[in-house]
Motif scaffolding. Structure first.
Motif, short mmCIF file in Angstrom:
data_model
loop_
_atom_site.label_atom_id
_atom_site.label_comp_id
_atom_site.label_asym_id
_atom_site.label_seq_id
_atom_site.Cartn_x
_atom_site.Cartn_y
_atom_site.Cartn_z
N ASP A 153 24.08 -111.82 -10.03
CA ASP A 153 22.96 -111.68 -8.92
C ASP A 153 22.50 -110.11 -8.80
O ASP A 153 23.11 -109.52 -8.08
CB ASP A 153 23.36 -112.32 -7.57
CG ASP A 153 22.49 -112.27 -6.36
OD1 ASP A 153 21.42 -111.59 -6.61
OD2 ASP A 153 22.40 -113.26 -5.79
N ARG A 154 21.41 -110.12 -9.36
CA ARG A 154 20.78 -108.55 -9.03
C ARG A 154 20.69 -108.09 -7.67
O ARG A 154 20.57 -107.07 -7.60
CB ARG A 154 19.87 -108.35 -10.30
CG ARG A 154 18.97 -107.02 -10.22
CD ARG A 154 17.82 -106.92 -11.22
NE ARG A 154 16.68 -107.88 -10.78
CZ ARG A 154 16.42 -108.75 -11.41
NH1 ARG A 154 16.69 -109.14 -12.63
NH2 ARG A 154 15.21 -109.36 -10.66
N SER A 155 19.90 -109.05 -7.14
CA SER A 155 19.48 -108.77 -5.92
C SER A 155 20.39 -108.47 -4.65
O SER A 155 20.18 -107.76 -3.97
CB SER A 155 18.40 -109.83 -5.24
OG SER A 155 19.28 -110.87 -5.05
N LEU A 156 21.69 -109.04 -4.79
CA LEU A 156 22.64 -108.94 -3.53
C LEU A 156 23.61 -108.12 -4.23
O LEU A 156 24.47 -107.24 -3.48
CB LEU A 156 23.25 -110.15 -3.41
CG LEU A 156 22.30 -111.44 -2.66
CD1 LEU A 156 23.06 -112.50 -2.39
CD2 LEU A 156 21.57 -110.78 -1.40
N ARG A 157 24.20 -108.12 -5.47
CA ARG A 157 25.34 -107.32 -6.25
C ARG A 157 25.10 -105.98 -6.03
O ARG A 157 26.02 -104.97 -5.78
CB ARG A 157 25.54 -107.77 -7.60
CG ARG A 157 26.95 -107.07 -7.79
CD ARG A 157 27.26 -107.67 -9.25
NE ARG A 157 28.60 -107.30 -9.71
CZ ARG A 157 28.94 -107.62 -10.77
NH1 ARG A 157 28.36 -108.18 -12.02
NH2 ARG A 157 30.07 -106.76 -11.38
N THR A 158 23.81 -105.36 -5.97
CA THR A 158 23.61 -104.04 -5.66
C THR A 158 23.34 -103.57 -4.28
O THR A 158 23.28 -102.35 -4.15
CB THR A 158 22.12 -103.69 -6.75
OG1 THR A 158 21.06 -104.72 -6.24
CG2 THR A 158 22.24 -104.00 -8.06
N ILE A 159 23.45 -104.31 -3.33
CA ILE A 159 23.19 -104.10 -1.88
C ILE A 159 24.80 -103.89 -1.36
O ILE A 159 25.15 -102.97 -0.59
CB ILE A 159 22.49 -104.86 -1.15
CG1 ILE A 159 20.96 -104.77 -2.13
CG2 ILE A 159 22.57 -104.64 0.34
CD1 ILE A 159 20.02 -105.74 -1.53
N PHE A 160 25.19 -105.18 -1.30
CA PHE A 160 26.67 -105.29 -0.25
C PHE A 160 28.02 -104.81 -0.83
O PHE A 160 28.17 -104.80 -1.97
CB PHE A 160 26.80 -106.84 -0.08
CG PHE A 160 25.61 -107.48 0.78
CD1 PHE A 160 25.69 -107.30 2.29
CD2 PHE A 160 24.40 -108.07 0.06
CE1 PHE A 160 24.61 -107.60 2.97
CE2 PHE A 160 23.56 -108.56 0.97
CZ PHE A 160 23.46 -108.30 2.29
N GLY A 161 28.58 -103.90 -0.05
CA GLY A 161 29.86 -103.44 -0.13
C GLY A 161 30.83 -104.06 0.60
O GLY A 161 30.70 -104.70 1.76
N ASP A 162 32.23 -104.08 0.33
CA ASP A 162 33.32 -104.65 1.36
C ASP A 162 33.73 -103.36 2.11
O ASP A 162 33.72 -101.99 1.60
CB ASP A 162 34.36 -105.31 0.58
CG ASP A 162 33.71 -106.52 -0.24
OD1 ASP A 162 32.80 -106.95 0.17
OD2 ASP A 162 34.34 -106.78 -1.24
N GLY A 163 34.38 -103.60 3.17
CA GLY A 163 35.05 -102.69 3.81
C GLY A 163 35.53 -102.90 5.38
O GLY A 163 35.25 -104.18 5.76
N ALA A 164 36.19 -102.28 6.14
CA ALA A 164 36.69 -102.25 7.20
C ALA A 164 36.76 -101.19 8.08
O ALA A 164 36.66 -99.96 7.56
CB ALA A 164 38.01 -102.90 7.44
#
Length: 334
Positions: A153-164
């Motif tokens: 998924d090019r549209s989402l994988r390049t935007i969202f990151g994980d964290g806390a």
């Protein structure tokens, strides 16, 4: 009457870093240069397969306790904002209470609100403190959106990151947060959603607004979200300013949910702001959903871009649709 004060923040990011260079090698047809110009994101942190939002939140809390020499026994309430809980039940914040060895007299509450969640959480903390229910609140945000995203998924994988992020909110004689305003519009729920995994049968679930192009469980209609944001956020700002008898010149910085560079830049241009008044800090972490505002505040503090005399505006917006804002002075000094 006591008021809530936004105190120190600790951020924890997963060890794995996914760069645009790596994605370009894996997917030669993707134009990562153009994508990065639009998103402003060069890399993201990605949770391990066996790493959950509670793992990230606990690590952030332990870091906060160690750095600020906080005795866990003094915490009397846990607020946990996430859209990726460990389980449908039990409540993840209860599990976090146990893992952090917080006292059993401690209240614990999960809430699912995503991009506007940090401001909503601060409002809840303020209410708990003003009512006398709590005095020292551990406010946690943690997200693992990557688990909803297909690797192609090019549209989402390049935007969202994980964290806390872990924020200590305490009772204070001085009022540092005020003017809360909220909004919601469930008719836009089809713009950003995960349509499975809940109790609603698949055949009766919310359908994506437009054709679903990717295999990801997460669906996002980016253009519609931008249109919503550039309309709703300026109106929210005007509502807050008018209700408090203030004007734009009274606001030092507009601290907004870090969605993408393009979205924030459109807001900046519409509001006719110089870049310093709408800071953008997402190049190396991406869009971390409910964690973007505490990450931004933490970075502004550490780089000396916050002061005790300035009035700032905190603004969250996105999935739901939901939005929220308030005025804030950093009286704690971080």
């Amino acid at each position: 009457m006591p008021y809530a004060q936004l105190g120190p923040i600790a951020v924890h990011l997963p060890a794995r870093v996914e760069t645009n260079e790596e994605l370009q090698q894996a997917f030669p047809r993707w134009d990562l240069k153009v994508i990065e110009e639009k998103t402003g994101i060069a890399q993201r942190h990605i949770a391990a397969p066996d790493e959950t939002s509670s793992d990230l939140a606990v690590a952030a809390a332990e870091k906060l306790f160690a750095e600020q020499q906080i005795d866990p026994s003094t915490i009397d309430f846990v607020l946990f904002c996430t859209q990726t809980p460990d389980y449908p039940l039990p409540t993840t914040s209860c599990l976090i209470q146990d893992r952090l060895s917080l006292p059993t007299r401690c209240g614990a509450l999960d809430f699912n609100l995503g991009c506007s969640g940090y401001v909503y959480g601060l409002a809840m903390a303020d209410g708990l403190i003003q009512s006398g229910v709590a005095e020292r609140i551990l406010f946690l945000t943690a997200e693992t959106y990557s688990k909803f995203i297909d690797e192609d998924d090019r549209s989402l994988r390049t935007i969202f990151g994980d964290g806390a992020a872990a924020t200590l909110v305490t009772a204070s004689e001085e009022r540092s947060m005020w003017g809360f305003q909220f909004g919601s519009d469930g008719s836009g729920g089809d713009m950003l959603l995960v349509g499975d995994g809940g109790a609603r049968p698949a055949g009766d679930a919310i359908k994506p607004r437009h054709r679903k192009r990717w295999k990801s469980r997460l669906y996002m209609d980016g253009p519609s979200l931008i249109n919503f944001t550039v309309d709703a956020v300026p109106r929210l700002i005007d509502q807050i300013l008018q209700k408090q008898g203030l004007s734009d010149k009274d606001i030092s910085q507009y601290l907004m949910h870090q969605a993408t560079w393009k979205m924030l830049e459109q807001l900046r241009l519409r509001m006719d702001l110089v870049p310093e008044r709408l800071p953008i800090e997402l190049a190396d972490v991406g869009n971390t959903v409910s964690c973007t505002l505490p990450i931004l505040i933490d970075r502004l503090r550490k780089s000396g871009r916050m002061d005790r005399q300035s009035v700032n505006m905190l603004i969250g917006f996105g999935v739901g649709l939901s939005w929220a804002g308030c005025l804030w002075k950093d009286l704690s000094g971080g």
